[in-house]
Write an enzyme that holds these catalytic residues in place. Structure first.
Site, PDB file in Angstrom:
ATOM      1  N   TYR A 142       0.854  -1.310   0.077  1.00 17.86           N
ATOM      2  CA  TYR A 142       0.066  -0.068   0.063  1.00 17.86           C
ATOM      3  C   TYR A 142       0.971   1.244  -0.165  1.00 17.86           C
ATOM      4  O   TYR A 142       0.400   2.293  -0.612  1.00 17.86           O
ATOM      5  CB  TYR A 142      -0.722   0.082   1.151  1.00 17.86           C
ATOM      6  N   LYS A 190       3.186 -15.369   2.778  1.00 17.53           N
ATOM      7  CA  LYS A 190       3.394 -16.162   1.481  1.00 17.53           C
ATOM      8  C   LYS A 190       4.750 -16.607   1.475  1.00 17.53           C
ATOM      9  O   LYS A 190       5.528 -15.924   0.406  1.00 17.53           O
ATOM     10  CB  LYS A 190       2.800 -15.266   0.346  1.00 17.53           C
ATOM     11  N   ASP A 222      -2.885 -18.127   0.841  1.00 23.53           N
ATOM     12  CA  ASP A 222      -4.021 -19.082  -0.221  1.00 23.53           C
ATOM     13  C   ASP A 222      -4.831 -20.225   0.726  1.00 23.53           C
ATOM     14  O   ASP A 222      -6.093 -20.157   0.703  1.00 23.53           O
ATOM     15  CB  ASP A 222      -3.389 -19.447  -1.329  1.00 23.53           C
ATOM     16  N   ASP A 246      -6.281  -7.016   4.112  1.00 23.89           N
ATOM     17  CA  ASP A 246      -7.391  -6.133   3.701  1.00 23.89           C
ATOM     18  C   ASP A 246      -8.392  -7.522   2.918  1.00 23.89           C
ATOM     19  O   ASP A 246      -9.553  -7.188   3.108  1.00 23.89           O
ATOM     20  CB  ASP A 246      -6.824  -5.445   2.491  1.00 23.89           C
ATOM     21  N   ASP A 250     -12.244  -8.862   4.629  1.00 21.67           N
ATOM     22  CA  ASP A 250     -13.658  -9.015   3.717  1.00 21.67           C
ATOM     23  C   ASP A 250     -14.046 -10.258   3.656  1.00 21.67           C
ATOM     24  O   ASP A 250     -15.326 -10.507   3.751  1.00 21.67           O
ATOM     25  CB  ASP A 250     -13.513  -8.269   2.457  1.00 21.67           C
TER      26      ASP A 250
END
Ligand code: IPM
Ligand code: MG
Length: 353
Positions: A142, A190, A222, A246, A250
């Site tokens: 970001y 990851k 994942d 993020d 959600d």
């Protein structure tokens, strides 16, 4: 207690839901003998309209001089549909996080028993799920530079950067949170592919021995995306970097059945900020139909953050009561049953404090 609260209602339904949370906070102040002083400021699209800047200097000053910030939502379809817009409401949010040093975003996910059937997932999967995501909020892709386009416009690049200090402070917060809960921490990364994730994992492993009572597990993002909806009750505290957090939060929000129920806290340097996790829901703005509960529960987190635990609990109990008695907005009402307006739900909860 005297508390200075900056109010940043923002866009869309923001002003309506923050208005109801303030009503509840006022009821708390009256009942428990506190003095809450509010200072309102602009952020997001409404700030762009008024000043050209989504996070004006005046807003930053008000936030910095307050004890806590209560935030509504930002975003406006005028910008979503214009990829060429030079200034965007979201830039205000990112600058605010950075400027206030809000490096950790805490999103608790609990399923209200009476709402479990509203989840798109099977009731037996979601019932009892109760975990917290700690998302790093001021680093990673970001904010990494360089970011941009090549001269011919046909290549674009982002940079993901994390320093030891940035990783350590958010991991520390997550370890401490796990220590206060069921003592399980899932570090999501990851590390099989990206370098920043390998640093995250290395540092978490270095910290493990000083948190002997915490059971730590490492999970690739994942796989985590799959596990969170397949067996949400497996998790206690999840900690992860900005972009993964993020996305996963959600995803996690669907477990509870309504996005309109989930609060969050962003903490860091000094001032802490509390906001619902949902967006500005522009289609509902001004219609008195938005669910104010996520913002009211954010106000409960705000109270608990400043040490007013009994007051926070009183707010949560009033929200529970509203749900049990069916005083709810249409998003969580049972099919065929009466639903209530934003202001009616707010008055009910404030009245029960
Ligand atoms: C969130 C939002 C923001 C983010 C957007 C609005 C910039 O999705 O708070 O999760 O990506 O952080
Ligand atoms: Mg998001």
């Amino acid at each position: 207690m005297n508390l200075k609260i900056a109010l940043l209602p923002g866009d869309g339904i923001g002003p309506e839901i923050v208005g109801e949370a303030v009503r509840v906070l006022d009821a708390v102040a009256g009942k428990f003998g506190h003095k809450f002083a509010y200072d309102k400021a602009l952020v997001g699209a409404c700030a762009i309209d008024a000043t050209g800047d989504p996070y004006p200097e005046a807003t930053h000053r008000i936030c910095s001089e307050s004890d806590v910030v209560l935030f509504g939502a930002i975003g406006d379809p005028r910008y979503d549909n214009d990829p060429a817009a030079k200034v965007r409401p979201e830039q205000g949010l990112l600058r605010m996080r950075k400027a206030l040093g809000l490096y950790a975003n805490i999103r608790p996910l609990a399923v209200f028993d009476s709402l479990a059937h509203r989840s798109p997932l099977k009731t037996e999967i979601v019932r009892g799920a109760d975990f917290v995501c700690v998302r790093e909020l001021t680093g990673g892709i970001y904010f990494g530079r360089p970011q941009g386009r090549s001269e011919d416009g046909n290549t674009a690049y982002d940079t993901c950067v994390y320093t030891r200090e940035e990783i350590e402070r958010v991991l520390r917060l997550a370890f401490d949170l796990a220590a206060s809960r069921r003592k399980k921490l899932t570090v999501v990364d990851k590390a099989n592919v990206i370098a920043t994730s390998r640093l995250w994992r290395q540092i978490a492993k270095e910290m493990e021995p000083s948190y002997g009572e915490i059971e730590v597990e490492y999970m690739f993002v994942d796989n985590a995306a799959m596990q969170i909806i397949q067996r949400p009750s497996h998790f206690d505290v999840i900690v992860t970097e900005n972009l993964f957090g993020d996305i996963l939060t959600d995803e996690a929000s669907v477990i509870s059945g309504s996005l309109g129920m989930l609060p969050s806290a962003s903490v860091g340097a000094r001032v802490a900020l509390f906001e619902p996790i949902h967006g500005s829901y522009p289609q509902a703005a001004g219609r008195n139909i938005a669910n104010p509960m996520a913002t009211i529960l954010s106000a409960a987190m705000l109270l608990e953050h400043v040490g007013l635990k009994t007051e926070g609990r009183a707010v949560r109990e009033s929200v529970d009561l509203a749900i049990r008695e069916g005083v709810v907005t249409e998003d969580i009402a049972n099919p065929g049953e009466k639903s209530f307006g934003t202001t009616e739900v707010g008055s009910f909860i404030a009245g029960k404090i």
